[in-house]
Design an enzyme around this catalytic site. Sequence first.
Site, short mmCIF file in Angstrom:
data_model
loop_
_atom_site.label_atom_id
_atom_site.label_comp_id
_atom_site.label_asym_id
_atom_site.label_seq_id
_atom_site.Cartn_x
_atom_site.Cartn_y
_atom_site.Cartn_z
N PRO A 169 0.81 -1.22 0.00
CA PRO A 169 0.00 0.00 0.00
C PRO A 169 0.85 1.27 0.00
CG PRO A 169 -0.96 -1.61 1.47
CD PRO A 169 0.37 -2.18 1.02
N ARG A 170 0.30 2.33 -0.54
CA ARG A 170 1.07 3.54 -0.81
C ARG A 170 1.70 4.15 0.44
NH1 ARG A 170 -2.94 6.46 -5.25
NH2 ARG A 170 -2.36 5.12 -6.99
#
Length: 632
Positions: free
Chosen positions: A321-322
């Site tokens: 995830p970012r």
Amino acid sequence: MTQVERHTYDVVVIGAGGAGLRAAIEARQHGLRTAVVCKSLFGKAHTVMAEGGIAASMGNVNSNDNWQVHFRDTMRGGKFLNNWRMAELHAKEAPDRVWELETYGALFDRTKDGRISQRNFGGHEYPRLAHVGDRTGLELIRTLQQKIVSLQQEDKAETGDFEAKIKVFAECTVTELLKDGDRIAGAFGYWRESGRFIQFDAPAVVLATGGIGKSFKVTSNSWEYTGDGHALALRAGATLINMEFIQFHPTGMVWPPSVKGILVTEGVRGDGGVLRNSDGKRFMFEYIPEVFKDKYADNEDEADRWYTDPDGNRRTPDLLPRDEVARAINSEVKAGRGSPHGGVFLDVSSRLPAEEIRRRLPSMHHQFKELADVDITAEPMEVGPTCHYVMGGVEVEPDTAAARVPGLFAAGEVAGGMHGSNRLGGNSLSDLLVFGRRAGLGAAKYVDGLDKRPAAAQSDVDAAAERAVRPFDPRGGGVEENPYTLHSELQQSMNDLVGIIRKAGEIRQALAKIEEIKGRIPSVAVEGHRQFNPGWHLAIDLYNMILVSECVARAALLREESRGGHTRDDHPGMAANWRNRLLVCSTDGNEVSVDEQPQIAMREDLFELFEIGELEKYYTDDELAAHPGRKA
């Protein structure tokens, strides 16, 4: 009395990105006269910057995908602070919205057997992003624009009037929402070209104005993203939720200066690109979450290194995830292993043939070759975190997208709740389609249910006009302030003190700076006339940026933990006492206040979709015991 151009509509949609256009289409299809007001040119929406794809569990590439898996991924990405009902509706309805786009004329990339192709993206368990090369957002806007035009052509054929039921007001800025008592009565603004005032009389307003990124110095956001919708809603009496959560996309260009902050789509990593530090090492393997550590495999060929997630899927840590990737890049730079210009290297040239890169990533190749003389088929890019997306926004009712103010609706990035503390890539485009439609539908039903149309008082219109022209006759006394100077100081402060890594002392410094700038706002002065006056435009935008920046900073100071897009260096890790607490911002017109609000408990059948092991990170034993059907 203020000289103002007046228009009467049933629904006014502020913003012409994906959410705004989809809301306008829905309202128009329910027979309502609809106005679309956009700050820039029609078609020049920030939605075009969402290049990688639209997340929807169609199962075209992996038949195991379904809405339940998409829902789980979204909740996991948001660290369970999402509005679960919004996440449920989004996961269930996203495939229909993509197929609907195809009926409007969208041309998606296809699989070998002719179905819509889907690619991998960070945080998604299966290949889920329907895409058009790396130009998906552009295709989405092109398609919705054409649908608007086709509806206008239908109106012309039926009534002889091309704009009978839907009209676009381009290069028009809304500065205030108008009310009749506690209900929306319309909107007030001005034409950017001439400076002439314009008033929209309408019982329903849909906010679709996007994000707040221009409050930060390094951002992927374009000039329109000054938090207009967030501020308009606040001043009208609505609330904002989750404003402490800002997503810093891990891969914005950091060099050369001509492209600083411009986004490098996650599709580059989805199609095989990898992150390397100055030693040439693929450092993301050092940042795999503990739960995956024992699944890590180190093959002889470093290019094929992988780890296995809990469901047995092979994953590359470059697609974590970012928020996790952004923090890892930040850590490498701080440890002295960054690129020469303060980022890291994103390498796709050693992973794919040049012709394949040009085929899969045509926009990335063309854009950086033309703007920066960087050939991504032959050399790595220098990338680093850039302010990209705000998870927080107007607090809305999930099914109707209605805010707390009767007649006010919000969809897309300006609305809060759907993404919790961190948005998964690709969920933005499906979010704006799902809730753009729901906002248009909610507005239509609201208007149909009214027994009397609200009307704004002339005194409110006059007051809005007086506020708008105040920079031509500042009342602060003393030295006149330049709006560009104040904007630069605000951006630097937010970037340095409320950026990707935060500390209490630094946030307090930012709040002190915000208070100082607020005190200087009455002295902001612009020269010339209202025609073609960018200094005046920025002076008006400053009101919104200051208000929204204060919400971000106050919420960030209050939340003493690290979760998703909010990282506190002085409070590392998620804290048990914060796991079900939401922060809600409001204003009385002078001061911003932030209050805690408990999260509504997830419905039992949705709760049962998760394994007990991961739920233990987010719920107490007593809370888990209340859900006997959970997976053991």
